[in-house]
Scaffold this motif. Structure first.
Motif, PDB file in Angstrom:
ATOM      1  N   UNK A  20       0.833  -1.204   0.000  1.00  0.00           N
ATOM      2  CA  UNK A  20       0.000   0.000   0.000  1.00  0.00           C
ATOM      3  C   UNK A  20       0.861   1.244   0.000  1.00  0.00           C
ATOM      4  N   UNK A  21       1.671   1.455  -1.043  1.00  0.00           N
ATOM      5  CA  UNK A  21       2.543   2.622  -1.086  1.00  0.00           C
ATOM      6  C   UNK A  21       1.735   3.901  -1.247  1.00  0.00           C
ATOM      7  N   UNK A  30      -6.493   8.610  -6.259  1.00  0.00           N
ATOM      8  CA  UNK A  30      -7.638   7.876  -5.707  1.00  0.00           C
ATOM      9  C   UNK A  30      -8.085   8.487  -4.393  1.00  0.00           C
ATOM     10  N   UNK A  31      -7.131   8.732  -3.504  1.00  0.00           N
ATOM     11  CA  UNK A  31      -7.483   9.331  -2.216  1.00  0.00           C
ATOM     12  C   UNK A  31      -8.090  10.712  -2.410  1.00  0.00           C
ATOM     13  N   UNK A  32      -7.499  11.491  -3.324  1.00  0.00           N
ATOM     14  CA  UNK A  32      -8.042  12.823  -3.593  1.00  0.00           C
ATOM     15  C   UNK A  32      -9.458  12.771  -4.134  1.00  0.00           C
ATOM     16  N   UNK A  33      -9.715  11.821  -5.043  1.00  0.00           N
ATOM     17  CA  UNK A  33     -11.065  11.666  -5.587  1.00  0.00           C
ATOM     18  C   UNK A  33     -12.061  11.288  -4.495  1.00  0.00           C
ATOM     19  N   UNK A  34     -11.664  10.360  -3.630  1.00  0.00           N
ATOM     20  CA  UNK A  34     -12.574   9.927  -2.568  1.00  0.00           C
ATOM     21  C   UNK A  34     -12.853  11.049  -1.577  1.00  0.00           C
ATOM     22  N   UNK A  35     -11.859  11.859  -1.293  1.00  0.00           N
ATOM     23  CA  UNK A  35     -12.077  13.003  -0.404  1.00  0.00           C
ATOM     24  C   UNK A  35     -13.025  14.001  -1.061  1.00  0.00           C
ATOM     25  N   UNK A  36     -12.782  14.280  -2.359  1.00  0.00           N
ATOM     26  CA  UNK A  36     -13.656  15.224  -3.073  1.00  0.00           C
ATOM     27  C   UNK A  36     -15.087  14.708  -3.147  1.00  0.00           C
ATOM     28  N   UNK A  37     -15.239  13.413  -3.442  1.00  0.00           N
ATOM     29  CA  UNK A  37     -16.584  12.824  -3.493  1.00  0.00           C
ATOM     30  C   UNK A  37     -17.234  12.865  -2.120  1.00  0.00           C
ATOM     31  N   UNK A 234     -14.016  -3.481   6.142  1.00  0.00           N
ATOM     32  CA  UNK A 234     -12.749  -3.898   5.547  1.00  0.00           C
ATOM     33  C   UNK A 234     -11.561  -3.042   5.944  1.00  0.00           C
ATOM     34  N   UNK A 235     -11.785  -2.035   6.772  1.00  0.00           N
ATOM     35  CA  UNK A 235     -10.683  -1.224   7.242  1.00  0.00           C
ATOM     36  C   UNK A 235     -10.295  -0.131   6.263  1.00  0.00           C
ATOM     37  N   UNK A 236      -9.563   0.852   6.756  1.00  0.00           N
ATOM     38  CA  UNK A 236      -9.116   1.971   5.921  1.00  0.00           C
ATOM     39  C   UNK A 236      -7.784   1.591   5.279  1.00  0.00           C
ATOM     40  N   UNK A 237      -7.811   1.351   3.988  1.00  0.00           N
ATOM     41  CA  UNK A 237      -6.610   0.963   3.254  1.00  0.00           C
ATOM     42  C   UNK A 237      -6.801   1.327   1.788  1.00  0.00           C
ATOM     43  N   UNK A 238      -5.725   1.254   1.026  1.00  0.00           N
ATOM     44  CA  UNK A 238      -5.834   1.516  -0.406  1.00  0.00           C
ATOM     45  C   UNK A 238      -6.663   0.446  -1.093  1.00  0.00           C
ATOM     46  N   UNK A 239      -6.594  -0.776  -0.590  1.00  0.00           N
ATOM     47  CA  UNK A 239      -7.400  -1.843  -1.170  1.00  0.00           C
ATOM     48  C   UNK A 239      -8.891  -1.523  -1.042  1.00  0.00           C
ATOM     49  N   UNK A 240      -9.313  -1.129   0.156  1.00  0.00           N
ATOM     50  CA  UNK A 240     -10.710  -0.765   0.363  1.00  0.00           C
ATOM     51  C   UNK A 240     -11.073   0.476  -0.447  1.00  0.00           C
ATOM     52  N   UNK A 241     -10.137   1.423  -0.516  1.00  0.00           N
ATOM     53  CA  UNK A 241     -10.401   2.652  -1.259  1.00  0.00           C
ATOM     54  C   UNK A 241     -10.610   2.380  -2.742  1.00  0.00           C
ATOM     55  N   UNK A 242      -9.841   1.443  -3.301  1.00  0.00           N
ATOM     56  CA  UNK A 242     -10.025   1.110  -4.718  1.00  0.00           C
ATOM     57  C   UNK A 242     -11.394   0.475  -4.941  1.00  0.00           C
ATOM     58  N   UNK A 314      -6.669  -8.450  -6.669  1.00  0.00           N
ATOM     59  CA  UNK A 314      -5.551  -7.729  -7.272  1.00  0.00           C
ATOM     60  C   UNK A 314      -4.421  -7.518  -6.271  1.00  0.00           C
ATOM     61  N   UNK A 315      -4.761  -7.105  -5.064  1.00  0.00           N
ATOM     62  CA  UNK A 315      -3.722  -6.858  -4.060  1.00  0.00           C
ATOM     63  C   UNK A 315      -3.041  -8.153  -3.621  1.00  0.00           C
ATOM     64  N   UNK A 316      -3.811  -9.224  -3.486  1.00  0.00           N
ATOM     65  CA  UNK A 316      -3.204 -10.491  -3.087  1.00  0.00           C
ATOM     66  C   UNK A 316      -2.285 -11.027  -4.178  1.00  0.00           C
ATOM     67  N   UNK A 317      -2.703 -10.929  -5.418  1.00  0.00           N
ATOM     68  CA  UNK A 317      -1.866 -11.393  -6.521  1.00  0.00           C
ATOM     69  C   UNK A 317      -0.571 -10.588  -6.602  1.00  0.00           C
ATOM     70  N   UNK A 318      -0.697  -9.273  -6.411  1.00  0.00           N
ATOM     71  CA  UNK A 318       0.501  -8.431  -6.440  1.00  0.00           C
ATOM     72  C   UNK A 318       1.433  -8.754  -5.293  1.00  0.00           C
ATOM     73  N   UNK A 319       0.860  -9.099  -4.151  1.00  0.00           N
ATOM     74  CA  UNK A 319       1.673  -9.409  -2.981  1.00  0.00           C
ATOM     75  C   UNK A 319       2.359 -10.767  -3.114  1.00  0.00           C
ATOM     76  N   UNK A 320       1.665 -11.735  -3.733  1.00  0.00           N
ATOM     77  CA  UNK A 320       2.220 -13.080  -3.851  1.00  0.00           C
ATOM     78  C   UNK A 320       3.324 -13.161  -4.898  1.00  0.00           C
ATOM     79  N   UNK A 321       3.161 -12.430  -5.993  1.00  0.00           N
ATOM     80  CA  UNK A 321       4.147 -12.478  -7.071  1.00  0.00           C
ATOM     81  C   UNK A 321       4.684 -11.076  -7.307  1.00  0.00           C
TER      82      UNK A 321
END
Length: 432
Positions: A20-21, A30-37, A234-242, A314-321
């Motif tokens: 979650x960089x 993404x974060x900016x869009x969610x804040x604006x929305x 699901x908690x506050x994270x980029x995964x949930x935000x996406x 998507x996040x799990x696949x990226x994390x595994x490989x």
């Protein structure tokens, strides 16, 4: 590019939600869009917040005094078939009810102990002629009695079966199983359900009663629910935000499709009795608007289910490989999404078919052709509702997957295998 890649790797080990960089441009967008929305939704809540409509209780739903029907609890203590027409029917008494007149007709007679309200500790007599739709009471059964005053005399009648205890037990069993399996996350999901009902009861319904436009009310309500439910469960994270951003976009698509399809098909909603009652007694509320709001809010559950799964994949696949490219992650996650779409589409249809069995049975008895049945207002509403939900669902999969892949493997993190995934970052490698 390894400096971003190394950054992502480090975060992948630090958090169970995968890499979650927060530095990459995609995350900031993404974060900016969610804040604006979120700000826009908050302004929408303020602008659409209902006053106090003060809708009067209409004739079919009011007591003899013109107010809301008051109900009390009772228990059936005696049940038989006998002569009816007793002066004690519906009245308050203690001891034995007065006998009916000679030559009276027979019906089902029930003596009920009144257990709440001003007449607690007394009894009343219910006389019910057996037939379709009439209650078949049994000794010991808990029921609800409607109480009203007619010409200064309190009268009671059967209102409904008492379901408080069994419904509470079923709800507690549901909560216990969810918490036992999903634990803390399951508890937060249950809190999200409470928040959702709170939004519907405190904002959505009063705003519609206040005459506010249905589409903005539904979109604002849906957005508030999604923000609360997804981050709670699901908690506050980029995964949930996406997942949230993908669901919000798909909800907007569902709103546009709902409006277009209702206009094209000229659905009225008047085939349903409750809609007819709304048009008759709450004339300032648009039935078409209610249909639109129902389409939009009804699509949220299935959209949320699919988008959170796609983001997690998507996040799990990226994390595994760590060596997988964005294209490879996207392709793998889309294979999961296609299976999910296929299963959800027939789930929608079967869920409707199961709930509509009585209606379909009536159509079959009427001898109408299958074309007439499918194109009738009642069935067409559900077909269009399922189609709109299905289109929004299908579009949400690639949209959410793309957003999640951009966050799980940010631009600048390096293509597959072109650089060692676990090497530390080298600050000067790509400086220009």
């Amino acid at each position: 590019m390894s400096e971003f890649h190394g950054h992502g790797h480090g975060h992948g080990h630090g958090h169970s939600d995968g890499p979650a960089p927060m530095g990459p441009v995609a995350a900031k967008v993404v974060v900016g869009l969610l804040v604006a929305i979120g700000v826009a939704v908050l302004l929408g809540v303020i602008a659409l917040w209902p006053g106090k409509p003060g809708v009067d209780v209409e004739q079919p739903f009011q007591s003899a005094q013109g107010g809301a029907v008051v109900t009390e609890s009772g228990t059936v203590t005696m049940q038989n078939i006998g002569d009816c027409g007793s002066p004690s029917a519906g009245r308050v008494f203690t001891g034995t009810p007065l006998p009916p007149p000679a030559g009276a007709y027979e019906c089902q007679r029930s003596i009920v102990d009144i257990e709440s309200g001003p007449n607690t500790g007394t009894q009343t007599l219910l006389e019910i002629i057996p037939g379709p739709g009439q209650p078949d009471l049994r000794v010991g059964e808990k029921i609800r009695l409607s109480r009203q005053t007619v010409n200064g005399t309190t009268e009671y009648s059967f209102e409904d079966y008492a379901r408080g205890v069994p419904v509470t037990l079923i709800a507690l069993a549901f909560a216990a199983v969810v918490i036992a399996v999903a634990r803390w996350r399951g508890f937060r999901a249950l809190v999200g359900i409470v928040v959702s009902f709170g939004v519907l009861v405190l904002f959505t319904l009063p705003a519609l009663l206040d005459g506010q436009p249905a589409i903005p009310v539904a979109l604002v309500s849906g957005a508030v629910i999604l923000y609360a439910v997804l981050y709670l469960a699901h908690g506050v994270s980029l995964r949930t935000s996406s997942a949230l951003l993908g669901t919000l976009a798909s909800m907007l698509v569902a709103a546009i499709l709902s409006y277009a399809t209702i206009e094209m098909t000229r659905l009225t909603g008047l085939s349903e009795e409750q809609n007819t009652n709304v048009q008759t007694y709450i004339q300032h509320v648009s039935i078409t608007g209610l249909l639109l709001a129902g389409f939009i809010i009804g699509s949220l559950g299935v959209l949320n289910d699919v988008t959170i799964t796609q983001a997690a994949s998507a996040f799990e696949l990226a994390s595994l490989d760590r060596d997988a490219s964005r294209r490879q992650i996207f392709g793998s996650a889309m294979r999961v999404g296609r299976d999910h779409i296929a299963s959800t589409v027939y789930t929608l249809v079967l869920a409707y078919a199961g709930g509509a069995l009585p209606l379909l049975l009536l159509f079959s008895v009427a001898g109408r052709s299958i074309q007439d049945v499918l194109l009738s207002d009642a069935v067409a509403i559900e077909i269009v509702r399922s189609a709109v939900g299905g289109i929004a669902l299908a579009l949400s999969v690639p949209l959410t997957t793309a957003i999640a892949v951009m966050l799980a493997r940010p631009i600048g993190a390096g293509p597959s295998g072109s650089a060692p995934a676990v090497k530390p970052s080298r600050g000067g490698r790509h400086s220009k």
